[in-house]
Scaffold this active site. Structure first.
Site, short mmCIF file in Angstrom:
data_model
loop_
_atom_site.label_atom_id
_atom_site.label_comp_id
_atom_site.label_asym_id
_atom_site.label_seq_id
_atom_site.Cartn_x
_atom_site.Cartn_y
_atom_site.Cartn_z
CE LYS A 7 -17.80 20.61 40.61
NZ LYS A 7 -17.27 19.26 40.73
CG HIS B 212 -10.39 16.88 42.03
ND1 HIS B 212 -11.49 17.05 41.24
CD2 HIS B 212 -10.72 17.35 43.25
CE1 HIS B 212 -12.46 17.62 41.95
NE2 HIS B 212 -12.02 17.81 43.18
#
Length: 459
Positions: free
Chosen positions: A114, A324
């Site tokens: 990421k 999330h």
């Protein structure tokens, strides 16, 4: 030197593949070299690097750091921890961005990266550009330094800053993921009684797959809550950026339901604020946000896309069905399951009710889980266009934010193309099971007209 990545690993939101097959040590090194050049083009000189608990994360991290330093970048190495700790590092340390080595919630043979730079997630076209730049070998040269730094205490301090929650009896399942050691530090300092399972980091995930949005992965947590008669339970995914929860009765609290609970105290402090959820979220959530005086906004699925929309709208809170949760209110705007857990404890405290009572009070609807329909890559987006065109011609009530979301007297149904797999994603929610069956018939009809069979659905 030039380097060609396997194109399948250059994904919409990150770089991810199967280690030893589509993703190699050489890829990690080449990413370091390429990212160093990209970062230096933007005036960046120092980056933070973290890793999750997978068996190959150390190897990939070492190759990545070698590439970054040879490209002239100084590295602050924060060690193993959840992805949100790396995100925190980009605010807490004197760095211009960072990279987390992580396979997220994928099976044990996957890993990836990421990427953050200058206060943003690097995604979409920027990831494709990294692949093109590596293929050209357009790299910078240098001799960067590496400094190891332990920010775990600072991170836990920040997670608890301004905490005002009551004492509850809570079960926690870290899923043998990278959040385990931080969770141990966190529960030591939270009020109440805490029962923690699978907190030892083990990249083979011996107990269950670390994806708390799949109900079968919450079986151990449900059993713990029942056995110890706890108030509720909280679970994390493999790299700690997605949250799952169950109430005192063992019912799963889905992403949109969590957002309903989390939004109330935020809207008390920021009346009229925008609250964002993805297109897979229940209409009940959007109605509830409006009822609380907020401005509900439906947006595209994908953490990078949601973060961008938060910046644009100034929203203090956003969330996805995938667990999330993004707090800008008292936080930094990134998705952090540990912080979401802390805020959930606060929100339940502020409500004066138990989490079970909060769930009992929610309107009941019938909804399908997320359905996936395998479809050829070349047809993925075309099918959605065909469906949208047919519906428009029929005068249906369509929201085209991300795929098609169609409202009818029964409720709503959704079809969208996945950004990460060769599937169409479907969902339907209605007033009762009969309504859902009617909505599913509408999905079937549209899929059939575009030559896709729902019988192939894989949940």
């Amino acid at each position: 030197m030039t380097h060609g990545f396997n194109p399948t690993i250059l994904r919409e939101y990150d770089i991810r593949g199967i280690v030893g097959d589509t993703l190699t040590e050489a890829d990690a090194y080449a990413l370091g070299r390429t990212y160093a050049a990209v970062a230096r083009d933007e005036g960046a000189t120092r980056l933070a690097v973290g890793r999750d608990g997978r068996t190959h994360s150390g190897m990939l991290e070492a190759a990545l750091i070698r590439g970054l330093t040879e490209g002239g970048i100084d590295v602050m190495q924060i060690g193993m921890g959840p992805s949100p700790m790396l995100y925190f590092a980009t605010y807490y340390l004197d760095v211009d961005g960072g990279l987390q080595v992580t396979g997220s919630h994928n099976p044990a043979d996957y890993n990836g990266f990421k990427l953050l730079l200058k206060g943003r997630s690097v995604f979409g076209e920027e990831i494709q550009a990294i692949g093109q730049r590596a293929a050209r070998g357009h790299w910078s040269e240098g001799n960067g330094s590496v400094e190891e730094v332990d920010i775990r205490e600072a991170y836990v301090d920040r997670l608890l800053e301004g905490f005002s929650g009551k004492a509850f009896r809570i079960g926690w399942d870290a899923g043998n993921g990278a959040a385990g050691p931080i969770l141990d530090m966190l529960v030591e300092r939270l009020p109440g009684q805490h029962h923690v399972i699978f907190n030892e980091v083990d990249g083979t995930f011996p107990n269950h797959h670390p994806d708390p949005t799949v109900e079968k992965n919450l079986a151990d947590l449900k059993a713990l809550v029942a056995r110890e008669q706890l108030d509720f339970g909280i679970a994390f995914d493999g790299d700690g950026d997605r949250i799952g929860a169950v109430d005192g009765k063992g019912r799963v609290i889905w992403g949109d339901q969590l957002l309903m609970i989390l939004a109330e105290p935020v809207l008390k402090e920021e009346p009229g604020a925008t609250i964002i959820a993805d297109v897979k979220a229940s209409q009940v959530l959007f109605d509830r946000v409006a009822e609380l005086g907020g401005e509900p906004l439906m947006w595209k699925t994908g953490h990078s896309l949601i973060k961008s929309k938060m910046k644009e709208t100034g929203a203090p809170l956003a969330g996805e069905m995938s667990g999330h949760v993004f707090f800008k209110h008292r936080w930094y705007g990134f998705d952090d399951a540990l912080y979401a857990a802390v805020r959930l404890i606060e929100a339940v405290s502020a409500s004066g009710r138990s989490l079970t009572e909060l769930v009992d009070a929610m309107p009941t609807t019938a909804a399908t889980p997320e359905m996936r329909f395998p479809v050829d890559e070349s047809r993925k987006f075309a099918v959605i266009d065909e469906v949208r065109n047919r519906l428009s011609a029929d005068g249906a009530k369509v929201d085209a934010t991300d795929g098609v979301r169609v409202s009818t007297a029964d409720g709503w149904w959704l079809l969208r193309a996945s950004n990460t797999q060769d599937v169409l994603v479907g969902r339907a929610e209605g007033s009762d099971e009969a309504a859902v069956e009617r909505l599913l018939a509408l999905i079937d009809d549209q899929l059939a007209k575009s030559g896709v069979r729902r019988t192939q659905s894989v949940h």
